[in-house]
Design a protein around this motif. Structure first.
Motif, mmCIF file in Angstrom:
data_model
loop_
_atom_site.group_PDB
_atom_site.id
_atom_site.type_symbol
_atom_site.label_atom_id
_atom_site.label_comp_id
_atom_site.label_asym_id
_atom_site.label_seq_id
_atom_site.Cartn_x
_atom_site.Cartn_y
_atom_site.Cartn_z
ATOM 1 N N LEU A 114 0.770 -1.321 -0.187
ATOM 2 C CA LEU A 114 0.249 -0.307 0.305
ATOM 3 C C LEU A 114 1.115 1.651 -0.069
ATOM 4 O O LEU A 114 2.239 1.443 1.012
ATOM 5 N N ARG A 115 0.836 1.918 -1.374
ATOM 6 C CA ARG A 115 1.548 3.355 -0.823
ATOM 7 C C ARG A 115 0.889 4.760 -0.140
ATOM 8 O O ARG A 115 1.303 5.743 -0.190
ATOM 9 N N ILE A 116 0.041 4.287 1.225
ATOM 10 C CA ILE A 116 -0.744 5.511 1.448
ATOM 11 C C ILE A 116 -0.651 5.131 3.088
ATOM 12 O O ILE A 116 -0.605 3.902 3.058
ATOM 13 N N PRO A 117 -1.109 5.719 4.464
ATOM 14 C CA PRO A 117 -1.319 5.882 5.382
ATOM 15 C C PRO A 117 -2.520 4.100 5.413
ATOM 16 O O PRO A 117 -3.772 4.397 4.419
ATOM 17 N N PHE A 118 -2.935 3.503 6.077
ATOM 18 C CA PHE A 118 -4.132 3.073 6.915
ATOM 19 C C PHE A 118 -3.598 3.260 8.115
ATOM 20 O O PHE A 118 -2.530 3.534 8.904
ATOM 21 N N VAL A 119 -5.324 3.890 8.754
ATOM 22 C CA VAL A 119 -5.789 3.779 10.727
ATOM 23 C C VAL A 119 -5.941 2.608 10.796
ATOM 24 O O VAL A 119 -6.711 2.029 9.883
ATOM 25 N N MET A 120 -5.449 2.072 11.591
ATOM 26 C CA MET A 120 -6.274 1.203 12.930
ATOM 27 C C MET A 120 -6.209 1.415 14.068
ATOM 28 O O MET A 120 -5.784 2.058 14.521
ATOM 29 N N VAL A 121 -7.535 1.213 14.457
ATOM 30 C CA VAL A 121 -8.340 1.528 15.533
ATOM 31 C C VAL A 121 -8.601 0.261 16.337
ATOM 32 O O VAL A 121 -9.361 -0.383 15.943
ATOM 33 N N LYS A 122 -8.777 -0.049 17.878
ATOM 34 C CA LYS A 122 -9.388 -1.152 18.564
ATOM 35 C C LYS A 122 -10.963 -1.256 19.145
ATOM 36 O O LYS A 122 -11.044 0.776 19.163
ATOM 37 N N GLU A 123 -11.879 -1.508 18.468
ATOM 38 C CA GLU A 123 -12.651 -1.512 18.944
ATOM 39 C C GLU A 123 -13.120 -0.789 20.247
ATOM 40 O O GLU A 123 -14.525 -0.390 20.731
ATOM 41 N N ASP A 124 -12.386 -1.457 21.439
ATOM 42 C CA ASP A 124 -12.598 -0.791 22.679
ATOM 43 C C ASP A 124 -11.656 0.317 23.029
ATOM 44 O O ASP A 124 -11.577 1.718 23.745
ATOM 45 N N THR A 125 -11.337 1.532 21.753
ATOM 46 C CA THR A 125 -10.839 2.355 22.315
ATOM 47 C C THR A 125 -11.569 4.030 22.392
ATOM 48 O O THR A 125 -13.368 3.908 22.276
ATOM 49 N N SER A 126 -11.298 4.208 23.669
ATOM 50 C CA SER A 126 -12.621 4.952 24.650
ATOM 51 C C SER A 126 -12.503 6.381 23.977
ATOM 52 O O SER A 126 -14.519 7.127 23.894
ATOM 53 N N LYS A 127 -12.261 7.144 22.820
ATOM 54 C CA LYS A 127 -12.804 8.447 22.834
ATOM 55 C C LYS A 127 -11.820 8.285 21.364
ATOM 56 O O LYS A 127 -10.151 8.348 20.887
ATOM 57 N N ILE A 128 -12.507 8.585 20.318
ATOM 58 C CA ILE A 128 -11.689 9.048 19.079
ATOM 59 C C ILE A 128 -11.772 10.747 18.849
ATOM 60 O O ILE A 128 -12.664 11.468 18.530
ATOM 61 N N ASP A 129 -10.504 11.721 19.416
ATOM 62 C CA ASP A 129 -10.099 12.222 18.656
ATOM 63 C C ASP A 129 -8.810 13.204 18.540
ATOM 64 O O ASP A 129 -7.920 12.649 19.134
#
Length: 263
Positions: A114-129
């Motif tokens: 992949l030539r672009i960034p990818f973001v990995m988020v855990k399902e139990d992440t408390s806050k998206i900020d």
């Protein structure tokens, strides 16, 4: 629909399995879509459940940006091809405790090209900020590839940036930091440069360990250039960093043909 028939232009892309709805990854992608005034595509790789479809349709009705939902068969290799064809800026994944995307290593391996960034988020992440982000910087030249993505977050998401400078001997890390600082200054971004406790080999792990204390909502890391024998047995550094993090990771694959290496 065949994934090769899917068409959009410059949308942020959320990839899911069609069963678990990626709520936190969707929240993260929607912040980018709003800030950059771009669209968002939600792609279910596989047959989507009725519950998933209903949730996706509800999100589409609420969205104040162009929104597409599609369900089709395909692999992560197909997703890489799709991203180039559609000029996707960033791909988002939600890592679950069970299901298709429960093993982050499968994503790291599947997105090696992949030539672009990818973001990995855990399902139990408390806050998206993303008001505050951490960008650890080491001595490798590709560390400078973190600059344009973090600066765009500063410009469009108004993120305040902590540049965590690896505690290395020599001048390579300092030169990388200076190059990134010069880009930040062009846009009058809010940032702080801080010397890390650890060297380049552990500075990214240090970044995720202090994220909560620094009230940071994301850490930007580079993935491994190659997988050695230790990586195959024990996992690469990005896997260990992901296991330790409590915030989303933006991952950037090192590539020898990136223009930024010429800075």
């Amino acid at each position: 629909m065949n994934i090769r028939e899917l068409s959009y232009s410059r949308h942020f892309l959320v990839v899911a399995d069609g069963k678990h709805f990626p709520e936190k990854a969707y929240q993260a992608a929607s912040l980018f879509a709003k800030a950059f005034a771009k669209g968002l595509t939600l792609l279910a790789l596989g047959d989507a459940s009725e519950e998933f479809i209903n949730k996706a349709e509800s999100k589409g009705q609420e969205a104040d940006y162009p929104f597409i939902f599609e369900s089709c068969q395909g692999t992560l290799v197909d997703v890489c091809d799709l991203s180039e064809r559609t000029e996707t800026p960033i791909i988002f994944f939600e890592i679950t405790k069970k299901g298709t995307y429960s093993n982050p290593m499968n994503i790291f391996k599947g997105l090696r090209d992949l030539r672009i960034p990818f973001v990995m988020v855990k399902e139990d992440t408390s806050k998206i900020d993303f008001s505050n982000i951490i960008v650890p910087i080491g001595y490798l030249p590709e560390e400078k590839e973190k600059a344009p993505y973090s600066s765009n977050m500063g410009r469009f998401l108004h993120s305040e940036i902590l540049l965590l400078k690896a505690n290395d001997y020599g001048s390579k890390t300092a030169k990388n930091v200076e190059s990134i600082r010069s880009l930040f200054d062009k846009f009058n971004l809010k940032y702080e440069i801080r010397k890390a406790v650890n060297d380049s080999f552990k500075v990214e792990k240090e970044a995720v360990s202090i994220a909560a204390k620094e009230n940071a909502g994301m850490v930007i890391i580079s993935t491994s250039r190659d997988y050695g024998l230790d990586d195959m047995f024990f996992g690469p550094k990005e896997l260990h960093i992901f296991k330790a993090t409590t915030v989303p990771l933006m991952c950037i694959n090192p590539r020898g043909d990136l223009y930024v290496l010429c800075w």
